[in-house]
Design an enzyme around this catalytic site. Sequence first.
Site, short mmCIF file in Angstrom:
data_model
loop_
_atom_site.label_atom_id
_atom_site.label_comp_id
_atom_site.label_asym_id
_atom_site.label_seq_id
_atom_site.Cartn_x
_atom_site.Cartn_y
_atom_site.Cartn_z
N SER A 1 0.99 3.13 -4.36
CA SER A 1 -0.13 2.72 -3.52
C SER A 1 0.20 1.46 -2.70
O SER A 1 1.06 1.49 -1.83
CB SER A 1 -1.36 2.52 -4.40
OG SER A 1 -2.51 2.27 -3.65
N ASP B 1 10.59 0.09 7.05
CA ASP B 1 10.48 0.70 8.38
C ASP B 1 10.61 -0.30 9.51
O ASP B 1 10.93 0.07 10.65
CB ASP B 1 9.15 1.43 8.50
CG ASP B 1 9.15 2.76 7.75
OD1 ASP B 1 10.07 2.98 6.94
OD2 ASP B 1 8.24 3.58 7.97
N LYS C 1 1.97 7.65 -4.15
CA LYS C 1 0.51 7.69 -4.16
C LYS C 1 0.04 7.18 -2.80
O LYS C 1 -0.08 5.97 -2.58
CB LYS C 1 -0.03 6.83 -5.30
CG LYS C 1 -1.51 7.09 -5.64
CD LYS C 1 -2.45 6.33 -4.77
CE LYS C 1 -3.89 6.47 -5.22
NZ LYS C 1 -4.86 5.86 -4.28
#
Length: 544
Positions: A301, A312, A326
């Site tokens: 999460s 990224d 998740k």
Amino acid sequence: MSKNKVYIPIIISLAVAVGFLLGINLNTGSSTISFQKINPGESKNFNILNEVIGYIESEYVDTVQRQKLVDETVQYLLQELDPHSYYISAKELQAMNEPLEGNFEGIGIQFNIQKDTVVVINPLQGGPSEKVGVKAGDRIIKVEEELIAGNGISNSKVLKLLKGDKGTKVDITVERNAQKLDFTITRDKIPIHSVDVAYMMTGKTGYIKVIRFAKTTYQEFMDAANELKSKGMENLIIDLRGNGGGFLDAAVDMSDELLESGKMIVYTKGRARPKEVYKSGSGNSFTETSLAVLVDESSASASEILAGAVQDNDRGLVIGRRSFGKGLVQEQTMWPDGSATRLTVARYYTPTGRCIQRPYDEGVEAYREEIYDRYKHGEMMHPDSTNFPDSLKYETPEGKTVYGGGGIFPDIFVPYDTAGGSTFLNRLVYRGVVYQWAFDYADTHREQLNGNYESAREFQENFSIGQSLIDDFVNFAKSEGVEPEPGELEESQTEIKHRLKAYVARNIWNNEGFYPIWNKNDNVVNKALESLESGKPLSALRNK
């Protein structure tokens, strides 16, 4: 299997419920079944779920509890939709929210139940217990005149007795050095920390362990990171292993401090929810600090949001093993009876467009079996990025390839460490023998250890588990029914010594004593430390 098949259990359960209403009578005698005719105009007010539950409550052969029927039915319906939608009864809601709210109300101690006795591991600094003189090593034998020693007391029962509203008082009796001492403690708000430990590993590399994302996490992280920065920190390791997530805002705010302004952190999108983008703003306190984020199969999460944002945006290294996966966004709705539902309304996507959530097309139960059985799928020991189709490959702004399919795949994979393992060590750990010996040793030598070592660092540098202590430990293990086979002690002795020393330190100096010792033998931490202090650019360190 199509996604529609996820709804089969719901359809079946409703069919069974209708079967109750139709109630085919199998007695040999005659019977009459009455049906109330519902006019078409009235059908919009007809609720099959309420009718079935009411019918069961009224006619079932045994007494049933209506609220229990409602709770279990709603829970079943939600859990069959996806892996993370669920229902929370009013009774459960407060306990679930405490770790995210960042505090609870009680007397302020860390405790363990050892040999059927509640032992104070640490009175929290500045908390109610410390203020009245409760000390580490005290045995709590009574609470409000109720004997709790030697009668099979459980953790939940201890919490129930000691927690309570701020301002209320509780009387306890402790045993210390064969003396009984009585204390009256006024309960207060007790913080639940998100940062387990923060310390300098070397002259320029700091380490911060974040165990949850709660309301207080961002401020705790900033306090810890700023203190390390004042000590000369140039590199930072953020350890998110075992961190199951929590509040989105905490992960976004932390990411904001690590990224330059205007960088995407995460976005959400759902069928009924428009795309919502979260970008870094004016935080940027640690954009010049070299960074490594540690993840494993239990990082989920909010942990994956932070790791995905770092990866990224080519901001730092992600090291460890594939994270949990998740990536479903739950919206909590409160109901008049004090219960709540957390319904999935959107998905999380990393800046490159990767959905964090692992697929569950084969059904929720198959998803759960797969997610908790990663040894079978080889993820603990082997990187699997080479097996990914082009459709699951994404590129960062610098042209680095990252992988979709759920979870965050590390830039540097570090397999699960089996060095020093043996059946003997496994049995010691599972039976709690290592911790128990360390606890007993620290408990009986507390004054000596505090006198000989002025700090956790001094203990770390100068204390060692010698042969006499190993012999004592092996004898203790035998008394607990755990005996090594030929060669097993030699195979695992180094690891056993390491664990014993770390746990002794934890029982005296808490996490400040534990982690600097434990991390010495942690391959993931050591890989991060080696990478950050190598002086090489990130592009030269990725893959492995």
